[in-house]
Enzyme design. Sequence first.
Site, short mmCIF file in Angstrom:
data_model
loop_
_atom_site.label_atom_id
_atom_site.label_comp_id
_atom_site.label_asym_id
_atom_site.label_seq_id
_atom_site.Cartn_x
_atom_site.Cartn_y
_atom_site.Cartn_z
CD GLU A 8 14.35 10.18 3.27
OE1 GLU A 8 13.60 10.64 4.14
OE2 GLU A 8 14.85 10.87 2.38
CG ASP A 81 13.62 12.17 -0.01
OD1 ASP A 81 13.77 11.22 -0.80
OD2 ASP A 81 12.56 12.41 0.57
CG ASP A 83 15.27 17.29 1.59
OD1 ASP A 83 15.91 16.38 2.17
OD2 ASP A 83 14.03 17.34 1.58
CD GLU A 85 14.47 16.64 8.32
OE1 GLU A 85 14.42 16.04 9.42
OE2 GLU A 85 14.59 17.87 8.22
CE1 TYR A 298 12.61 14.92 -2.33
CE2 TYR A 298 13.54 17.12 -2.19
CZ TYR A 298 13.06 15.98 -1.58
OH TYR A 298 13.03 15.90 -0.21
NE ARG A 300 9.12 17.45 1.66
CZ ARG A 300 8.89 16.15 1.52
NH1 ARG A 300 9.73 15.41 0.79
NH2 ARG A 300 7.86 15.58 2.09
CG HIS A 344 16.49 19.81 -5.31
ND1 HIS A 344 17.51 18.89 -5.28
CD2 HIS A 344 16.16 20.06 -4.02
CE1 HIS A 344 17.77 18.60 -4.02
NE2 HIS A 344 16.98 19.31 -3.24
#
Length: 839
Positions: A8, A81, A83, A85, A298, A300, A344
């Site tokens: 990203e 990433d 997740d 999103e 990570y 989030r 995670h």
Amino acid sequence: MSKLVIVESPAKAKTIGKYLGSDYVVKASMGHLRDLPRKTMGVDIEHDFDPEYIPIEGKNKIITELKSEARKADFVYLATDPDREGEAISWHLKELLKLKDDKSKRVTFNEITKPAVKYGIEHPRDIDADLVDAQQARRILDRVVGYQLSPFLWRKVKRGLSAGRVQSVATRLVVDRENEIRAFVPEEYWTIEAALLTEAGGGFTARFYGDQTGKVELKNEEQTNAVVAAVTDKPFAVGPVKRGKKKKSAPAPFITSTLQQEASRKLNMTPRRTMSVAQELYEGVELKNVGLTGLITYMRTDSLRLADEATIAAAGFIRGRYGDAYYPGKPRVFKTKGNAQDAHEAIRPSDVKLVPEDIRDSLSPDQFKLYKLIWSRFVACQMSDAILDTVSADILCESYVFRASGHTVAFPGFTAVYEEGTDDDKKGEAGKPLPSFDEGDKLTVESLTPGQHFTQPPARYTEASLIRAMEERGIGRPSTYAPTISTIIDRDYVTKENKALRPTPLGEGVTGLLVDKFTSVSDYEFTANMEHELDEVEAGKLQYIQLLKNFYGGFENALEQAEKDLEGQRIKIQDEVTDIICDKCGRNMVIKSGRFGKFLACPGFPECTNTKAITEDTGAACPVCGAKVVKKKSARGYVYFGCDKYPECKFMTWDKPLKTKCPNCDSSLFRHTDRDSKEVTDICLREGCGYSELVKEGLPPEEAEKNRARREARAAKMAERAAAKAAAGEEEEGEKKTAAKKTAAKKTTTKKTAAKKTAAKKTTAAKKTAAAKKTADAEESASEEKTGAKKTAAKKTAAAKKTTTAKKTTATKKTTTAKKTAAKKAAETTDEGKEGADA
């Protein structure tokens, strides 16, 4: 065999590229490349909420580059990433680049380290359709609510308003807390504090507790004075003493919400800033003699799980640095909450041996502070309990009991590394260490201090406590806390005063309307259930189309009913009235919001157009002209101080004004903190005075010099980045101009082509018309000729007939004439003979 890895961000691409080597090309998508259109809803509600995804404006260059790289590559790894999103971004990339299943796979990295990156590449998987559906469901929900509810608010309240599923509930939390504060009725209570001395001279304080029957609450001054009178000049003695030990366990490692809360408390970072800096630490930082390195896992996450290799590494580090006593003997395991996704690990340093102080020179100030916070919390969570020696003593006088309590640290345990912050002003542990005394010891009273108090309403939310409240109620998810709070502040539904969040009149008005008319948007339980259903979609237990249908039915009905109920009505939002008087007409000025923030305005507009900037009086006098020094905010939100008479007086400073006066010239003093040495001094800014008083010693000169060098290096780097950004902006502007020119050229060419086509069509039409005309003329001519010929022939025939007739007539006439003449002649001849015979 060439391989393309798509991540990203450029920082992440650079770090991963270093770990993978020359066989891999690593490119950044810069986030999403496809999304719903900005100017239309982009969701076909009537056809199962079918979304319309289009390339995001301004990302054509990236898309073209990625398509080119994908065509050249034998295999593509989608490494966005880990997740929802990130999964959705990978799916959009696959669709946009038209990647085949056998030529592309999804990979994830919980941390950006060489082992983690290599492991991820060696264990690719398919895109998780359930994760993508969960993200799509959230996106479509938010779009439907935003595009249908916001116009309703424009019509009924004020243009430009927005409503969101989570932001509306977050605003309601702040509004409800404000209503609790308004409805709170304070109750009076009193305390009595006794300052006491032991026989050895040790001082401590004991607070009134009650009498021999138990606890007694002092409700008023009369009761309090009675107790004070009863114990004044009476002997105090130590009663029963309780000594014990208390264990204090280490806090759990950070998850997203607790990291945001602690960074707000300890570092004064907003949640948005916290997540931005954490992203930088996750993606990789250039370390001296090491290179690009991802420093944390990570960020989030809502899981408290830790990898085995991480806890093993922590155990070795703790034993080696602090000693065996500081390690509990086995890894600590923390239980994750039931509603957590647990996708995670908890947030931790990727390598515990990277001690914050050792890499400080490679980090920005915010990076260092946040990394130290994360590193310390992780190390502490695997350390032994702290052990406290506690003391609680009853102090007796007459029939009354005073109580003193305190503690000393017997073994620091995890507190040698880290102590958790709190939102409360009061500390969690009672008291300071008490002097040595035993039961029966006589005490000397230094003073008795009665105090009047009132119960306090619940505190306003801070960003940290609001995040905790949202998490406890199940509203939002780790990735949504920071943007939600930023949105409600940016939209002027909530204002931030120091650290406290307070609703604006606009926020209260909109919330009242939503609570009254839209349960599906403003209800706590409904919103929490929606988050649970999104988790069900992610788990593959619920179809996202069904979730959307379930939501939309009730929402559509509520919208229709609200339109009927408020037909022809408009809700008036009352302006916030201040105690500042308009110096032109005498009215109390109100607070308004404009393009550049809030300002004071006269409510008599348009008769009175007086406006003022919102300032806060500091109580200090301007060292230049003697007017007030007021607190202001710059365009970028930084606090500074300036003269109230601006622009007549242009005095300004970053130093904090004090109410104390300069002993030399009686001007107000200002507190100055040196950026490099951290030395604090009170200084006089009046020209020619030069008074300065040291308040706090600074760092040693060598440390200050290091800080100065770091600051200058950062400034140079920022200037370099700004220049690069400006160049990129110019290049982008150039590209836009070129694109605009090309577009204009295309339009011109298109116009010319269209004009040519039109002209050609006109020419063809003209030719056809001319040809048709000629044909018509020819035909007409021919027809006329034929008609003429016929007429001529007819004329000729008629003429011939006439001639023939004439000839015949003439001939006849001639014949007749001839006959008559012959007859006449014959008659004459006969008559002549008759006349001769008679004679």
